[in-house]
Design an enzyme around this catalytic site. Structure first.
Site, PDB file in Angstrom:
ATOM      1  N   TYR A 133      75.184  50.723   6.659  1.00 27.37           N
ATOM      2  CA  TYR A 133      74.756  51.459   7.775  1.00 27.37           C
ATOM      3  C   TYR A 133      75.539  52.593   7.855  1.00 27.37           C
ATOM      4  CZ  TYR A 133      72.259  51.425  12.380  1.00 27.37           C
ATOM      5  OH  TYR A 133      71.588  52.032  13.166  1.00 27.37           O
TER       6      TYR A 133
ATOM      7  N   ASN B 198      55.019  43.404  15.823  1.00 27.60           N
ATOM      8  CA  ASN B 198      55.848  42.069  16.265  1.00 27.60           C
ATOM      9  C   ASN B 198      57.204  41.991  16.194  1.00 27.60           C
ATOM     10  OD1 ASN B 198      55.778  42.138  13.572  1.00 27.60           O
ATOM     11  ND2 ASN B 198      56.032  39.930  13.259  1.00 27.60           N
TER      12      ASN B 198
ATOM     13  N   ARG C 229      51.827  41.739   9.370  1.00 28.33           N
ATOM     14  CA  ARG C 229      51.646  41.305   8.068  1.00 28.33           C
ATOM     15  C   ARG C 229      51.128  40.103   8.259  1.00 28.33           C
ATOM     16  NH1 ARG C 229      56.879  41.355   4.527  1.00 28.33           N
ATOM     17  NH2 ARG C 229      57.836  40.316   6.194  1.00 28.33           N
TER      18      ARG C 229
ATOM     19  N   ARG D  12      49.818  36.178   7.897  1.00 29.56           N
ATOM     20  CA  ARG D  12      50.893  34.839   7.785  1.00 29.56           C
ATOM     21  C   ARG D  12      49.969  33.612   8.113  1.00 29.56           C
ATOM     22  NH1 ARG D  12      55.126  37.059  11.074  1.00 29.56           N
ATOM     23  NH2 ARG D  12      54.085  38.953  10.591  1.00 29.56           N
TER      24      ARG D  12
ATOM     25  N   GLY E 210      62.690  52.841  11.401  1.00 29.03           N
ATOM     26  CA  GLY E 210      62.986  51.580  10.840  1.00 29.03           C
ATOM     27  C   GLY E 210      62.537  51.581   9.246  1.00 29.03           C
TER      28      GLY E 210
HETATM   29  N1  LIG Z   1      66.176  54.153  14.858  1.00 32.54           N
HETATM   30  C1  LIG Z   1      66.659  53.588  15.677  1.00 32.54           C
HETATM   31  O1  LIG Z   1      67.617  53.921  16.614  1.00 32.54           O
HETATM   32  C2  LIG Z   1      66.439  52.031  15.656  1.00 32.54           C
HETATM   33  C3  LIG Z   1      66.380  51.261  16.867  1.00 32.54           C
HETATM   34  C4  LIG Z   1      66.116  49.986  16.886  1.00 32.54           C
HETATM   35  C5  LIG Z   1      65.567  49.154  15.570  1.00 32.54           C
HETATM   36  N2  LIG Z   1      65.621  50.012  14.578  1.00 32.54           N
HETATM   37  C6  LIG Z   1      65.055  49.490  13.436  1.00 32.54           C
HETATM   38  O2  LIG Z   1      63.671  48.943  13.603  1.00 32.54           O
HETATM   39  C7  LIG Z   1      63.793  47.866  12.750  1.00 32.54           C
HETATM   40  C8  LIG Z   1      63.181  46.704  13.633  1.00 32.54           C
HETATM   41  O3  LIG Z   1      64.212  46.157  14.417  1.00 32.54           O
HETATM   42  P1  LIG Z   1      64.078  45.113  15.373  1.00 32.54           P
HETATM   43  O4  LIG Z   1      65.456  44.665  16.037  1.00 32.54           O
HETATM   44  O5  LIG Z   1      62.707  45.418  16.258  1.00 32.54           O
HETATM   45  O6  LIG Z   1      63.792  43.823  14.322  1.00 32.54           O
HETATM   46  P2  LIG Z   1      63.021  42.464  14.277  1.00 32.54           P
HETATM   47  O7  LIG Z   1      62.648  42.203  15.663  1.00 32.54           O
HETATM   48  O8  LIG Z   1      63.959  41.664  13.517  1.00 32.54           O
HETATM   49  O9  LIG Z   1      61.933  42.596  13.410  1.00 32.54           O
HETATM   50  C9  LIG Z   1      61.811  42.993  12.408  1.00 32.54           C
HETATM   51  C10 LIG Z   1      60.277  43.544  11.865  1.00 32.54           C
HETATM   52  O10 LIG Z   1      60.188  43.680  10.556  1.00 32.54           O
HETATM   53  C11 LIG Z   1      59.491  43.325   9.781  1.00 32.54           C
HETATM   54  N3  LIG Z   1      59.759  42.910   8.400  1.00 32.54           N
HETATM   55  C12 LIG Z   1      60.850  42.077   8.140  1.00 32.54           C
HETATM   56  N4  LIG Z   1      60.901  42.411   6.754  1.00 32.54           N
HETATM   57  C13 LIG Z   1      59.961  42.881   6.198  1.00 32.54           C
HETATM   58  C14 LIG Z   1      59.384  43.329   4.960  1.00 32.54           C
HETATM   59  N5  LIG Z   1      59.996  43.100   3.805  1.00 32.54           N
HETATM   60  N6  LIG Z   1      58.254  44.464   4.807  1.00 32.54           N
HETATM   61  C15 LIG Z   1      57.746  44.586   6.036  1.00 32.54           C
HETATM   62  N7  LIG Z   1      57.971  44.264   7.188  1.00 32.54           N
HETATM   63  C16 LIG Z   1      59.144  43.392   7.369  1.00 32.54           C
HETATM   64  C17 LIG Z   1      59.185  41.971  10.443  1.00 32.54           C
HETATM   65  O11 LIG Z   1      57.893  41.444  10.316  1.00 32.54           O
HETATM   66  P3  LIG Z   1      57.260  39.977   9.800  1.00 32.54           P
HETATM   67  O12 LIG Z   1      57.359  39.113  10.999  1.00 32.54           O
HETATM   68  O13 LIG Z   1      56.002  40.147   9.156  1.00 32.54           O
HETATM   69  O14 LIG Z   1      58.632  39.509   8.817  1.00 32.54           O
HETATM   70  C18 LIG Z   1      59.176  42.383  12.063  1.00 32.54           C
HETATM   71  O15 LIG Z   1      58.119  42.886  12.474  1.00 32.54           O
HETATM   72  C19 LIG Z   1      64.917  47.586  11.780  1.00 32.54           C
HETATM   73  O16 LIG Z   1      64.627  48.377  10.652  1.00 32.54           O
HETATM   74  C20 LIG Z   1      65.911  48.304  12.836  1.00 32.54           C
HETATM   75  O17 LIG Z   1      67.141  48.795  12.088  1.00 32.54           O
HETATM   76  C21 LIG Z   1      65.867  51.341  14.656  1.00 32.54           C
END
Ligand SMILES: NC(=O)c1ccc[n+]([C@@H]2O[C@H](COP(=O)([O-])OP(=O)(O)OC[C@H]3O[C@@H](n4cnc5c(N)ncnc54)[C@H](OP(=O)(O)O)[C@@H]3O)[C@@H](O)[C@H]2O)c1
Length: 367
Positions: A86, A185, A208, A210, A276
């Site tokens: 990170y 989701n 995706r 499932r 993300g």
């Molecule tokens: N830029 C920013 O400021 C910021 C802020 C917050 C979060 N984020 C980013 O946003 C993303 C989501 O964060 P979150 O906390 O909401 O995560 P989370 O609740 O853990 O959700 C993860 C998501 O990613 C999907 N996913 C996981 N592995 C995958 C893959 N190999 N291919 C495609 N989709 C996949 C999951 O879908 P499935 O259910 O299909 O696995 C789920 O929708 C992360 O990358 C995080 O770092 C960025």
């Protein structure tokens, strides 16, 4: 040290110019407070490098606050930080965790505006929230209403704020406008759905496929999603042929082909925001999206926004989100609470390289 532990509180205060974090026992005897916490000494696979330890809570500085933590989530960024992937620097050894909620136990001698019992969240990142007792700088804490749920409070600063900013700062969205997103989701996606619903904006959510897809669709629809499609269903969806307007804003959580797919349905002169990279694939933008559709592509990082945003903007965002939470318009993401001793379960699921974790894992420090 043993002798010190038997001294009276008054005697200790004299010995230590910094305020000692102590537990006063019957008979005015004291014992130093111990914190149960996770820590890593090297970057790498979280399951290998993150260890449990107990250590003494340090003395409380004048501008510091002792907080008894209630809950702290395990976010993708926490995992990437432990992996050393990170783009923020942490000094080792480090206690993971960027957000969380707790109660104030004790305040430093110069802290005037907080008191024991206040419910507080971490307003700055990298403070190390994966511990039951912690000393934080006063400036890192924000008071939240007692009525705010522990999970909502523990997860307030990352995903709800990211969703709020992406929906506010790129396109001037009006009632009945449409936002399309992948990772519908995800915790962030669930916040997008609910904030849009509260603001009268329609959402097209791509997830995706499932085995339990119908349960997921039902869950997201109950949250307020206008449409939920799997990636395959999206390809043949007819909704943009008159049923709803084409989206002016696309939110890309995933990257790769999934992000490119969003662009196909977006309106002329619309905007895609990538926040993300869950697929670990680069963002793909067909040349035609730039030339023939004049689509703008941006990135968003909450950490960067927090560095530069005026205090009033932060306050206004926090108040709006808390109001939505207290009126039950914004619920915490699907989650599982795990006790600190079961932290490996949380790490394992948060790490799932193929995804499908199904919920946000939250460390629960309550007894
Ligand atoms: N830029 C920013 O400021 C910021 C802020 C917050 C979060 N984020 C980013 O946003 C993303 C989501 O964060 P979150 O906390 O909401 O995560 P989370 O609740 O853990 O959700 C993860 C998501 O990613 C999907 N996913 C996981 N592995 C995958 C893959 N190999 N291919 C495609 N989709 C996949 C999951 O879908 P499935 O259910 O299909 O696995 C789920 O929708 C992360 O990358 C995080 O770092 C960025």
């Amino acid at each position: 040290m043993t002798a010190l532990k038997a001294l009276s509180k008054t005697a200790l205060t004299v010995l230590y110019p910094r305020q000692k974090c102590t537990l006063v026992l019957r008979g005015n005897q004291i014992r130093n407070l111990m914190s149960r916490q996770l820590v890593y000494n090297e970057f790498g696979d979280p399951l290998q490098v993150v260890k449990y330890r107990e250590c003494e809570v340090p003395a409380l500085g004048k501008q510091e606050v002792l907080v008894r933590m209630l809950a702290a989530p395990v976010n993708p960024a926490d995992i990437n930080t432990i992996q050393g992937k990170y783009p923020v620097k942490v000094n080792l050894p480090s206690i993971p965790g960027n957000e969380g909620v707790g109660f104030v136990e004790q305040v430093g001698s110069e802290v005037q505006d907080l008191q024991r019992g206040n419910k507080v969240i971490l307003a700055t990142s990298l403070q190390g929230t994966w511990r039951n007792l912690a000393v934080f700088p006063r400036t890192s804490l924000t008071v939240v209403p007692d009525a705010l749920g522990n999970v909502e409070a523990a997860t307030l600063t990352v995903n709800p704020c990211t969703a709020f900013r992406m929906l506010s700062d790129f396109v001037c969205l009006k009632k009945d406008d449409v936002v399309i997103q992948n990772g519908g989701n995800s915790a962030c996606g669930q916040n997008v759905i609910q904030i849009c619903k509260a603001w009268g904006i329609k959402t097209v959510n791509v997830v995706r496929d499932r085995p339990e897809i119908s349960e997921l669709k039902k869950y997201l629809t109950n949250l307020g999603a206008t449409y939920v499609f799997t990636e395959e269903e999206m390809r043949s969806a007819q909704i943009f042929k008159g049923e709803v307007k084409k989206p002016m804003l696309g939110l890309n959580c995933v990257g790769g082909k999934s992000g490119a797919q969003l662009l196909r349905y977006m309106n002329h002169s619309s905007t895609m925001v990538t926040y993300g990279g869950m697929s670990r694939e680069p963002v793909i933008v067909p040349t035609s999206a730039f030339i023939f559709k004049n689509i703008s592509c941006h990135g968003f990082w909450m950490t960067e926004w927090n560095k530069h945003a005026p205090a009033e903007a932060k306050e206004q965002m926090k108040d709006s989100l808390i109001k939505l939470m207290l009126t039950k318009q914004l619920k915490a993401p699907t989650h599982k609470l795990v006790k600190l001793k079961d932290f490996e379960e949380a790490l394992k699921n948060a790490l799932a390289p193929q995804g499908f974790a199904g919920c946000k894992y939250i460390l629960d420090f309550t007894d």
